[in-house]
Motif scaffolding. Sequence first.
Motif, mmCIF file in Angstrom:
data_model
loop_
_atom_site.group_PDB
_atom_site.id
_atom_site.type_symbol
_atom_site.label_atom_id
_atom_site.label_comp_id
_atom_site.label_asym_id
_atom_site.label_seq_id
_atom_site.Cartn_x
_atom_site.Cartn_y
_atom_site.Cartn_z
ATOM 1 N N HIS A 225 12.864 9.755 -14.992
ATOM 2 C CA HIS A 225 13.788 8.687 -15.152
ATOM 3 C C HIS A 225 13.274 7.319 -14.900
ATOM 4 O O HIS A 225 14.011 6.224 -14.816
ATOM 5 N N SER A 226 12.202 7.175 -14.163
ATOM 6 C CA SER A 226 11.731 5.839 -13.785
ATOM 7 C C SER A 226 10.367 5.812 -14.159
ATOM 8 O O SER A 226 9.451 6.775 -13.889
ATOM 9 N N GLY A 227 9.666 4.585 -14.297
ATOM 10 C CA GLY A 227 8.274 4.170 -14.529
ATOM 11 C C GLY A 227 7.907 3.753 -13.043
ATOM 12 O O GLY A 227 8.396 4.076 -12.015
ATOM 13 N N PRO A 228 6.770 2.840 -13.179
ATOM 14 C CA PRO A 228 6.170 2.905 -11.679
ATOM 15 C C PRO A 228 6.978 1.934 -11.020
ATOM 16 O O PRO A 228 7.651 0.989 -11.608
ATOM 17 N N LEU A 229 6.964 1.732 -9.620
ATOM 18 C CA LEU A 229 7.436 0.834 -8.722
ATOM 19 C C LEU A 229 6.662 0.119 -7.794
ATOM 20 O O LEU A 229 5.749 0.863 -7.322
ATOM 21 N N PHE A 230 7.125 -0.958 -7.372
ATOM 22 C CA PHE A 230 6.283 -2.005 -6.755
ATOM 23 C C PHE A 230 6.980 -2.499 -5.666
ATOM 24 O O PHE A 230 8.015 -2.750 -5.866
ATOM 25 N N PHE A 231 6.752 -2.523 -4.188
ATOM 26 C CA PHE A 231 7.156 -2.859 -3.207
ATOM 27 C C PHE A 231 6.108 -3.842 -2.445
ATOM 28 O O PHE A 231 5.135 -3.544 -2.043
ATOM 29 N N GLU A 232 6.776 -5.054 -2.064
ATOM 30 C CA GLU A 232 5.830 -5.974 -1.160
ATOM 31 C C GLU A 232 6.607 -6.045 0.317
ATOM 32 O O GLU A 232 7.747 -6.570 0.247
ATOM 33 N N ASN A 233 5.496 -6.076 1.311
ATOM 34 C CA ASN A 233 6.376 -6.102 2.683
ATOM 35 C C ASN A 233 7.550 -5.421 2.832
ATOM 36 O O ASN A 233 8.500 -5.947 3.472
ATOM 37 N N ARG A 234 7.668 -4.097 2.258
ATOM 38 C CA ARG A 234 8.764 -3.406 2.551
ATOM 39 C C ARG A 234 8.915 -2.463 3.902
ATOM 40 O O ARG A 234 7.611 -2.029 4.429
ATOM 41 N N SER A 235 9.877 -3.030 4.664
ATOM 42 C CA SER A 235 10.236 -2.607 6.121
ATOM 43 C C SER A 235 10.646 -1.146 6.088
ATOM 44 O O SER A 235 11.635 -0.815 5.337
ATOM 45 N N LEU A 236 9.888 -0.032 6.882
ATOM 46 C CA LEU A 236 10.401 1.087 7.096
ATOM 47 C C LEU A 236 10.318 1.495 8.364
ATOM 48 O O LEU A 236 9.353 1.199 9.169
ATOM 49 N N LEU A 237 11.319 2.108 8.879
ATOM 50 C CA LEU A 237 11.415 2.490 10.564
ATOM 51 C C LEU A 237 10.636 3.832 10.291
ATOM 52 O O LEU A 237 11.494 4.785 10.181
ATOM 53 N N ILE A 238 9.517 4.024 10.813
ATOM 54 C CA ILE A 238 8.924 5.280 10.791
ATOM 55 C C ILE A 238 8.516 5.575 12.175
ATOM 56 O O ILE A 238 8.718 4.749 13.305
ATOM 57 N N SER A 239 8.275 7.143 12.341
ATOM 58 C CA SER A 239 7.682 7.582 13.650
ATOM 59 C C SER A 239 6.317 8.153 13.329
ATOM 60 O O SER A 239 6.195 9.379 12.481
ATOM 61 N N ARG A 240 5.294 7.800 14.102
ATOM 62 C CA ARG A 240 3.976 8.403 13.717
ATOM 63 C C ARG A 240 3.323 8.355 15.028
ATOM 64 O O ARG A 240 1.898 8.647 14.952
ATOM 65 N N GLY A 241 3.754 8.423 16.288
ATOM 66 C CA GLY A 241 3.035 8.617 17.503
ATOM 67 C C GLY A 241 3.992 8.862 18.604
ATOM 68 O O GLY A 241 5.211 8.836 18.424
#
Length: 482
Positions: free
Chosen positions: A103-119
């Motif tokens: 339903h969607s083609g390629p998507l592009f995001f610049e400086n997208r902020s995400l609240l992640i947990s990695r440590g």
Amino acid sequence: MLDLSSRHIDTAKLLEAVNWSETAVGSREGWSPSLQLATSIVLSSGLPMALRWGPDFIMIYNDTYRPVLGDKHPWAFGRSACEVWPEVWPEIGPAHEAILAGHSGPLFFENRSLLISRGAAGSETAQFTLSYSPIPDATVPTGVGGVLVSGVETTERFQAEARLEAAEAKARATANRLAAVLESTGDCVFVLDTAWRFSFLNTQAREEIAYGRDLLGGNLWDEFPHAVGTVFWDNYQRVMTERVPATFEAYYPPPLATWYEVNAYPSEEGIVVFFRNINERHAAQERQSLLIRELHHRVRNTLATVQAIFSLTVRSATSFSQFSDAFTARISSLAKTHLILTEDEQQAASLHDLLRLELASFENPRSRRVRLEGPKVRLPSEVAVPFAMAVHELTANAAKYGALSQPKGHIDVTWDVRADGEAQSLHLEWIERDGPVVHAPTHHGFGERLLKRMLTAQARAQVQTEYRPEGLRFIVDLPLSR
């Protein structure tokens, strides 16, 4: 034996070590050509890449993607993306679902902020510039086998830019506060860079020296050529080169034609100059110097006058009592004249005031014994003193022997100002009437000698005395300064 818990294990070895038959993608022998090609591209790429394959979005990523995962590597390799990133999957999952469903083609995001947990530190906000691309696969109904994620983490750059923007905002705020302070000060202020160009002028400075010109960016010496080689040049050069402050007063010629008090200081940009117009102060200083010179001159004249009064009074007095009364009255008259001059800023006295000073006591509301008529004339101190002394002698003589010695006696004093070449002169007449019959004196008394000495010697006046039977007529022509 391969330690699958080591954070330093590379992803190529993980690809071989994982038991893929236990995952949703199945054993590697059954992988479609698209999956094999996409895996090869990901693992060989120098950019951070992750492949999320199938409905469970099983993750296969390369070594440069490992820092994005943090402590989740190597555990995340071969696991579902929604299991690896549960904290952000509600946000990014719909985009993956749309691509996988076709339903969607390629998507592009610049400086997208995400609240992640990695440590161990817990959740953090990170920024990423990334793209989501569909991977074609003819073996699945939708024609799309998975999503290829590529990009870089821009958290550090984003934070650096944010810090830079904050620093710039702080610098702007500081500059605005400084500008506001410089605008509110009573001084004129301008700033010069090292090339002698104006980089700032407050409102007071623009009003004082710009005269409608836009001086910003202009060179100081080009805009104000008369300052070259002057005290302005010497002090500004010293502040710029030696990096020391300078304070001085100087006159700038026309069109400014102004005295300035200047304080110049070195700055990071070049020099900053505070200055103010001190024309009024200089004028006051000049007036003060003039008054001091005038005071010295007047003191000398006063001492000479007192000496003359004393000498002539002694000669004419027949007793000590007569000397004391006459000398005291004359000194009192002199003191009153000096009081009028001292209270006047221009050191001048009104002719009318000098006359009233002596004659006011003879004015009667019921009978007008004294008439004063003439234009407004102000006498400078060098003329006012001898004139006042002459009026005192005329008044004293009229009170003893003339019109003021009789109840019905009158005095008319009239004057006007006449042209005398390029200068002007005062013509004044003192006329007595209705007093005793006047006879010409057989010898010249003190009053007449004082009149002639003071008016002719000190005021350069011409005097004429007429002893008419009906009353004394005294005429004086006195030169006035233009």
